[in-house]
Design an enzyme around this catalytic site. Structure first.
Site, PDB file in Angstrom:
ATOM      1  N   ARG A   1      10.362  -2.182   7.495  1.00  0.00           N
ATOM      2  CA  ARG A   1      11.203  -1.052   7.096  1.00  0.00           C
ATOM      3  C   ARG A   1      12.032  -0.582   8.283  1.00  0.00           C
ATOM      4  NH1 ARG A   1       7.592   3.260   3.673  1.00  0.00           N
ATOM      5  NH2 ARG A   1       8.681   4.743   4.993  1.00  0.00           N
TER       6      ARG A   1
ATOM      7  N   ARG B   1       7.966  17.904   0.228  1.00  0.00           N
ATOM      8  CA  ARG B   1       8.005  17.699   1.677  1.00  0.00           C
ATOM      9  C   ARG B   1       8.445  18.927   2.447  1.00  0.00           C
ATOM     10  NH1 ARG B   1       8.164  11.821   1.871  1.00  0.00           N
ATOM     11  NH2 ARG B   1       8.138  11.193   4.043  1.00  0.00           N
TER      12      ARG B   1
HETATM   13  P1  AP5 Z   1       8.184   7.797   2.497  1.00  0.00           P
HETATM   14  O1  AP5 Z   1       8.398   6.458   1.933  1.00  0.00           O
HETATM   15  O2  AP5 Z   1       7.497   8.828   1.709  1.00  0.00           O
HETATM   16  O3  AP5 Z   1       7.482   7.589   3.922  1.00  0.00           O
HETATM   17  P2  AP5 Z   1       6.378   8.405   4.742  1.00  0.00           P
HETATM   18  O4  AP5 Z   1       5.907   9.703   4.212  1.00  0.00           O
HETATM   19  O5  AP5 Z   1       6.949   8.452   6.099  1.00  0.00           O
HETATM   20  O6  AP5 Z   1       5.119   7.550   4.598  1.00  0.00           O
HETATM   21  P3  AP5 Z   1       4.946   5.984   4.635  1.00  0.00           P
HETATM   22  O7  AP5 Z   1       5.380   5.424   3.331  1.00  0.00           O
HETATM   23  O8  AP5 Z   1       5.545   5.417   5.873  1.00  0.00           O
HETATM   24  O9  AP5 Z   1       3.362   5.888   4.851  1.00  0.00           O
HETATM   25  P4  AP5 Z   1       2.187   5.985   3.789  1.00  0.00           P
HETATM   26  O10 AP5 Z   1       1.411   7.221   4.042  1.00  0.00           O
HETATM   27  O11 AP5 Z   1       2.646   5.732   2.392  1.00  0.00           O
HETATM   28  O12 AP5 Z   1       1.294   4.772   4.305  1.00  0.00           O
HETATM   29  P5  AP5 Z   1       1.060   3.305   3.697  1.00  0.00           P
HETATM   30  O13 AP5 Z   1       0.079   3.388   2.586  1.00  0.00           O
HETATM   31  O14 AP5 Z   1       2.348   2.611   3.438  1.00  0.00           O
HETATM   32  O15 AP5 Z   1       9.598   8.408   2.943  1.00  0.00           O
HETATM   33  C1  AP5 Z   1      10.550   7.641   3.629  1.00  0.00           C
HETATM   34  C2  AP5 Z   1      11.828   8.463   3.803  1.00  0.00           C
HETATM   35  O16 AP5 Z   1      12.394   8.784   2.512  1.00  0.00           O
HETATM   36  C3  AP5 Z   1      11.660   9.820   4.484  1.00  0.00           C
HETATM   37  O17 AP5 Z   1      11.654   9.714   5.893  1.00  0.00           O
HETATM   38  C4  AP5 Z   1      12.877  10.575   3.942  1.00  0.00           C
HETATM   39  O18 AP5 Z   1      14.057  10.175   4.596  1.00  0.00           O
HETATM   40  C5  AP5 Z   1      12.950  10.090   2.498  1.00  0.00           C
HETATM   41  N1  AP5 Z   1      12.169  10.922   1.564  1.00  0.00           N
HETATM   42  C6  AP5 Z   1      11.120  10.512   0.796  1.00  0.00           C
HETATM   43  N2  AP5 Z   1      10.650  11.536   0.063  1.00  0.00           N
HETATM   44  C7  AP5 Z   1      11.415  12.608   0.361  1.00  0.00           C
HETATM   45  C8  AP5 Z   1      11.393  13.979  -0.062  1.00  0.00           C
HETATM   46  N3  AP5 Z   1      10.485  14.423  -0.943  1.00  0.00           N
HETATM   47  N4  AP5 Z   1      12.319  14.812   0.483  1.00  0.00           N
HETATM   48  C9  AP5 Z   1      13.240  14.372   1.359  1.00  0.00           C
HETATM   49  N5  AP5 Z   1      13.307  13.098   1.819  1.00  0.00           N
HETATM   50  C10 AP5 Z   1      12.391  12.223   1.312  1.00  0.00           C
HETATM   51  O19 AP5 Z   1       0.333   2.621   4.953  1.00  0.00           O
HETATM   52  C11 AP5 Z   1       1.040   2.356   6.148  1.00  0.00           C
HETATM   53  C12 AP5 Z   1       0.542   1.031   6.748  1.00  0.00           C
HETATM   54  O20 AP5 Z   1      -0.814   1.186   7.135  1.00  0.00           O
HETATM   55  C13 AP5 Z   1       0.574  -0.168   5.778  1.00  0.00           C
HETATM   56  O21 AP5 Z   1       0.857  -1.333   6.509  1.00  0.00           O
HETATM   57  C14 AP5 Z   1      -0.859  -0.204   5.215  1.00  0.00           C
HETATM   58  O22 AP5 Z   1      -1.218  -1.527   4.854  1.00  0.00           O
HETATM   59  C15 AP5 Z   1      -1.673   0.299   6.407  1.00  0.00           C
HETATM   60  N6  AP5 Z   1      -2.845   1.086   6.019  1.00  0.00           N
HETATM   61  C16 AP5 Z   1      -2.927   2.032   5.050  1.00  0.00           C
HETATM   62  N7  AP5 Z   1      -4.155   2.585   5.016  1.00  0.00           N
HETATM   63  C17 AP5 Z   1      -4.870   1.972   6.003  1.00  0.00           C
HETATM   64  C18 AP5 Z   1      -6.219   2.102   6.480  1.00  0.00           C
HETATM   65  N8  AP5 Z   1      -7.090   2.986   5.934  1.00  0.00           N
HETATM   66  N9  AP5 Z   1      -6.610   1.321   7.512  1.00  0.00           N
HETATM   67  C19 AP5 Z   1      -5.742   0.433   8.079  1.00  0.00           C
HETATM   68  N10 AP5 Z   1      -4.458   0.252   7.669  1.00  0.00           N
HETATM   69  C20 AP5 Z   1      -4.031   1.014   6.645  1.00  0.00           C
HETATM   70 MG    MG Z   2       4.538   5.393   1.499  1.00  0.00          MG
END
Ligand code: AP5
Ligand code: MG
Length: 213
Positions: free
Chosen positions: A156, A87
């Site tokens: 969340r 990240r």
């Molecule tokens: P993390 O859990 O990695 O969250 P993020 O990167 O913010 O991403 P999300 O999990 O929110 O989204 P996603 O891309 O996975 O989408 P999803 O498939 O769920 O990190 C959370 C926290 O942890 C960070 O803020 C930080 O504090 C910490 N952290 C983690 N890793 C770290 C690191 N390496 N270093 C430091 N800190 C770290 O989809 C989202 C939604 O959209 C779902 O409801 C899904 O059903 C829907 N959806 C998905 N695709 C589609 C589509 N094509 N069309 C319609 N809906 C869709």
């Molecule tokens: Mg995710």
């Protein structure tokens, strides 16, 4: 090794889970690992809970430890999908050292900001079985209830609007710049994530042809 890269809400977890299932790969999500530590109220979980709820990045020293352990416990890192890591540039360099020059394929899923807000504010999950829903795109049969196990769905903490905005700011400032680091090395693909889950997956499978047979 595959890195699924992209902003919050890009669909990284959704696509990585599908790749794991259909292509026999192993999915490592640093966000999921950290949320499980918070749920268990472990020492690490207590250290990171407030940071995550505020949408900030967990310190690199903690992330290095997590990744080191996960890599050590897997049989060969080649079949791994990393989601949410690295990240920032220091994490990307740490990963290079930890994997000793292994070939890394990066897929950058790009999604418009308006769509990101819609997806994240609509996301709900089951605290018991982990199934993820979206009230706009993939709702459960009965509102607020998990189809699989009947538990009450929850949101969340970092999916509140003001925290989403902060996560996006952190992404632009610290994470987005490492796309250049990977682009310059090859094996780097951009996928349009503003499409249905199946269309995005079809494109992903195409660009990752050798991994999914
Ligand atoms: P993390 O859990 O990695 O969250 P993020 O990167 O913010 O991403 P999300 O999990 O929110 O989204 P996603 O891309 O996975 O989408 P999803 O498939 O769920 O990190 C959370 C926290 O942890 C960070 O803020 C930080 O504090 C910490 N952290 C983690 N890793 C770290 C690191 N390496 N270093 C430091 N800190 C770290 O989809 C989202 C939604 O959209 C779902 O409801 C899904 O059903 C829907 N959806 C998905 N695709 C589609 C589509 N094509 N069309 C319609 N809906 C869709
Ligand atoms: Mg995710």
């Amino acid at each position: 090794m595959i890195i699924i890269f992209g902003p919050p809400g890009a669909g990284k977890g959704t696509q990585a889970r599908r790749l794991q299932k259909e292509c026999n790969l192993k999915h490592i999500s640093t966000g999921d690992i950290l949320r499980e530590e918070v749920r268990q109220k472990s020492e690490l979980g207590q250290q990171v809970e407030k940071i995550m709820a505020a949408g900030e990045l967990v310190p690199d020293a903690l992330m290095d430890q997590i990744i080191r352990r996960r890599l050590a416990s897997t049989n060969g890192a080649a079949g791994l999908i990393l989601d949410g890591y690295p990240r920032n540039l220091d994490q990307a360099k740490y990963l290079d050292r930890a994997t000793e020059g292994m070939e890394i394929h990066v897929v950058n899923i790009q999604v418009d900001e308006k769509e990101i807000f819609r997806r994240l504010s609509g996301r709900r999950y089951c605290p018991d079985c982990g199934k993820i829903y979206n009230i706009h795109f993939s709702p459960p049969d009965r509102p607020g209830v998990c189809d699989k196990c009947g538990s009450a769905l929850i949101q969340r903490h970092d999916d509140q609007e003001e925290v989403i905005a902060e996560r996006l700011r952190v992404y632009q400032e610290q994470t987005q710049p490492i796309a250049d680091y990977y682009r310059s090395r090859g094996n780097y693909h951009v996928v349009d994530g503003n499409q249905t889950v199946s269309r995005v997956f079809a494109r992903l499978s195409q660009v990752l042809e050798g991994f999914c047979q």
